[in-house]
Write an enzyme that holds these catalytic residues in place. Structure first.
Site, PDB file in Angstrom:
ATOM      1  NE  ARG A  39      65.335 -11.502 -12.758  1.00 22.57           N
ATOM      2  CZ  ARG A  39      65.171 -11.909 -14.020  1.00 22.57           C
ATOM      3  NH1 ARG A  39      65.791 -12.988 -14.464  1.00 22.57           N
ATOM      4  NH2 ARG A  39      64.399 -11.221 -14.841  1.00 22.57           N
ATOM      5  CG  HIS A  98      61.250  -7.732 -16.021  1.00 24.81           C
ATOM      6  ND1 HIS A  98      60.249  -8.315 -16.776  1.00 24.81           N
ATOM      7  CD2 HIS A  98      62.272  -8.632 -16.005  1.00 24.81           C
ATOM      8  CE1 HIS A  98      60.651  -9.502 -17.213  1.00 24.81           C
ATOM      9  NE2 HIS A  98      61.865  -9.727 -16.736  1.00 24.81           N
ATOM     10  CB  ALA A 147      58.403 -22.085 -12.571  1.00 29.81           C
ATOM     11  NE  ARG A 181      67.062  -8.759 -17.986  1.00 25.44           N
ATOM     12  CZ  ARG A 181      66.185  -9.709 -17.747  1.00 25.44           C
ATOM     13  NH1 ARG A 181      65.480  -9.685 -16.629  1.00 25.44           N
ATOM     14  NH2 ARG A 181      65.998 -10.692 -18.616  1.00 25.44           N
ATOM     15  CB  SER A 218      63.861 -15.132 -12.541  1.00 22.34           C
ATOM     16  OG  SER A 218      63.651 -15.204 -13.935  1.00 22.34           O
ATOM     17  CG  LEU A 219      61.748 -19.112 -15.571  1.00 17.53           C
ATOM     18  CD1 LEU A 219      61.664 -19.540 -17.033  1.00 17.53           C
ATOM     19  CD2 LEU A 219      60.425 -19.380 -14.870  1.00 17.53           C
ATOM     20  CD  GLN A 268      59.189 -12.190 -24.590  1.00 22.75           C
ATOM     21  OE1 GLN A 268      60.255 -11.592 -24.749  1.00 22.75           O
ATOM     22  NE2 GLN A 268      58.040 -11.690 -25.008  1.00 22.75           N
ATOM     23  CD  GLU A 318      68.522 -14.318 -21.699  1.00 18.10           C
ATOM     24  OE1 GLU A 318      67.509 -14.609 -22.332  1.00 18.10           O
ATOM     25  OE2 GLU A 318      68.572 -14.291 -20.453  1.00 18.10           O
ATOM     26  CG  HIS A 348      63.142  -6.428 -19.529  1.00 13.54           C
ATOM     27  ND1 HIS A 348      63.471  -6.022 -20.806  1.00 13.54           N
ATOM     28  CD2 HIS A 348      63.518  -7.722 -19.439  1.00 13.54           C
ATOM     29  CE1 HIS A 348      64.014  -7.040 -21.450  1.00 13.54           C
ATOM     30  NE2 HIS A 348      64.053  -8.089 -20.646  1.00 13.54           N
TER      31      HIS A 348
END
Length: 536
Positions: free
Chosen positions: A385, A350, A17, A289, A390-391, A49, A120, A243
């Site tokens: 994070r 991850h 990306a 996480r 991230s994206l 995902q 999330e 993760h």
């Protein structure tokens, strides 16, 4: 010196990306070359995902997104960087939408915004735009199709970047800057050169340094290692995100069970069916996480079992199949039914939260060399994070780096000639088993000694092992023709050394870095910054 095999305005190493969004923003005005180590879409973006965090809901706010990110980062985020990224999130996501990426919408959308936003761990609001449970695939396939169709973008698949070529290596006058790279052409099995006005590293992270990872095989820390050898500082490499919920199954090496499952009500259970997350954090399954991964690791060790279980079977089957079609179908292939039974899970490496130090435009310490996406350290992630940032970071820095490059490229030139690669004193190797052995040894002791829970003794043990490996790899690299596996091993060992060095410097436990010798957090958090003595 010889004429370059390739020449372009901007060489982008990486086709996820970050790299592709930058390429598309530059392509209307400049010639761009995109280097992909494997097939163009074989990177972490394709397998993402969950989604992309951005404020689209009127009940949400940019300030709330900033505060959630700072909280997840455990006091180590750079507030200016967080505010910069959160403030530019919406228009960068809108750019994706305008370019054809489709995100899930409400069946009966409210008037203020049509998108179905999920939530999330660590987020106080629903702000995750997603394309079912395959957001990365939707983003990557759209960007790939646009890049392949653009006349100003040339894509080289199955090419490794070996090292950055700087102007001093090319005997060029003026201040030291990046002017190209040596490339390993895997099809022709030879090293070639590419000259460029600027070089951008968009190579992703280094999770492959661990034996168990959710990442594809290409995530071998190449950009971090190349930048370090070129003379760039790195920061916070001790913070490797594990993760919490990777599928535990002998036939699934790295299949991820999205955090969005927990966002939609999935519960974590012990083998006897009891929940355990409320024992560790009042946020339960929606804790950040690092908290969830340590809780799972603790329960596995306490009970002496191989895994914990993720259970969303209490939700309606149609809801599960609609929201998580990719995960549902993948699990059916392993004989597991997400709608009927708990799914066995374990933590796995991850995301690399640290990386190459950059400014708000992705500029590194070396002029003309940029780093964007997971390879970089922007200050966004801190000690942990926040999910789906991230994206977003990839998109925002694809935009900001494009702005900086468009403002400077016209004043730069790409050299016609670059130093050729010297293979006159190397031989073909028939001892590839040595590379494989060192590869497996490195990843295993990194998992055992530099994993979710650490100690000074474990880190020092890992450091000694890495030093021995480094000596072997240097000797091998000097005497034999290179290969993909040798290049990746060289880079993984370099990044492993930086990770361990960073971890030994942090005398506290914070976020993703938990050490038995310093279980408390210090009053004031500072990033761990490593500076190369001289460019290598």
């Amino acid at each position: 010196m010889k004429l370059s095999d390739y020449s372009c305005d901007v060489l982008i190493v990486g086709s996820g990306a970050a790299g592709l969004s930058l390429a598309l923003r530059l392509a209307p005005s400049y010639r761009v070359m995109v280097l992909s180590k494997g097939p163009i879409n074989e990177g972490s973006t394709f397998y993402a995902q969950g989604g992309i965090a951005a404020v689209f809901d009127q009940a949400d706010s940019i300030e709330s997104h900033i505060e959630d990110t700072l909280t997840a980062g455990a006091g180590l985020c750079d507030r200016d960087a967080v505010a910069f990224i959160a403030s530019n999130a919406r228009h960068c996501v809108q750019w994706l939408i305008d370019n054809g990426v489709t995100f899930d919408k409400h069946q009966n959308p409210p008037s203020e915004q049509p998108y179905h936003l999920t939530r999330e761990g660590g987020h106080s609001h629903r702000r995750i735009l997603h394309s079912a449970d395959a957001t990365g695939r939707a983003v990557e396939t759209t960007l790939v199709s646009l890049a392949l169709a653009h006349p100003n973008i040339q894509v080289l698949e199955r090419f490794n970047a070996v090292d950055i070529i700087t102007s001093d290596k090319a005997a060029l006058p003026g201040p030291r800057r990046a002017v190209g790279a040596w490339l390993w052409n895997r099809q022709r099995e030879r090293v070639e050169t590419c000259s460029a006005r600027s070089v951008v590293l968009a190579t992703g992270g280094a999770a492959k340094v661990y034996q168990y990872t959710t990442n594809p095989d290409v995530a071998s820390g190449d950009g971090i290692a190349m930048a370090w050898r070129a003379g760039c500082r790195v920061a916070n490499l001790e913070f490797n995100q594990f993760h919490p919920t990777c599928l535990f199954h002998p036939q699934a090496r790295n299949f991820l069970l999205s955090e969005a499952l927990r966002g939609e009500g999935a519960l974590l259970r012990r083998p006897d069916g009891s929940r355990f997350m409320p024992d560790f954090d009042p946020r339960g399954e929606l804790a950040p996480r690092d908290v969830v991964a340590r809780a799972i690791d603790y329960e596995m060790k306490r009970l002496g079992v191989d895994c914990m279980y993720l259970d969303i079977s209490h939700k309606p089957a149609d809801f599960i199949r609609t929201h998580f079609p990719t995960i549902y179908e993948k699990l059916l292939g392993f004989g597991l039914d997400l709608t009927r039974e708990p799914i066995p899970v374990v933590p796995a490496a991850h995301y690399t939260c640290g990386g190459v130090m950059v400014d708000h435009q992705g500029q590194t310490d070396v002029a003309g060399l940029y780093a964007i996406g997971e390879v970089s350290y922007t200050g966004l992630h801190g000690a942990n994070r926040l999910a789906s940032n991230s994206l977003l970071e990839c998109l925002v820095y694809g935009w900001s780096a494009a702005q900086a490059l468009c403002a400077t490229l016209d004043s730069l030139s790409a050299p016609a000639s670059l130093p050729s690669w010297d293979e006159s004193r190397v031989d073909d190797s028939d001892e590839r088993v040595i590379i494989q052995h060192n590869w497996h040894e490195l990843r295993l002791f990194m998992w055992d000694y530099v994993g979710i829970v650490r100690s000074t003794k474990r880190l020092e043990r890992a450091q000694r092992r890495i030093q021995l490996l480094q000596a072997e790899i240097a000797e091998y690299y000097a005497n034999f023709r290179i290969s993909n596996n040798l290049l990746e091993l060289r880079n993984l060992a370099a990044v492993a050394e930086l990770i361990v060095h960073s971890a030994l410097q942090r005398k506290e436990s914070r976020g993703l870095h938990y050490t038995l010798d310093y279980p408390q957090a210090l009053a004031h958090a500072q990033p761990t910054i490593l500076t190369p003595i001289t460019p290598r």
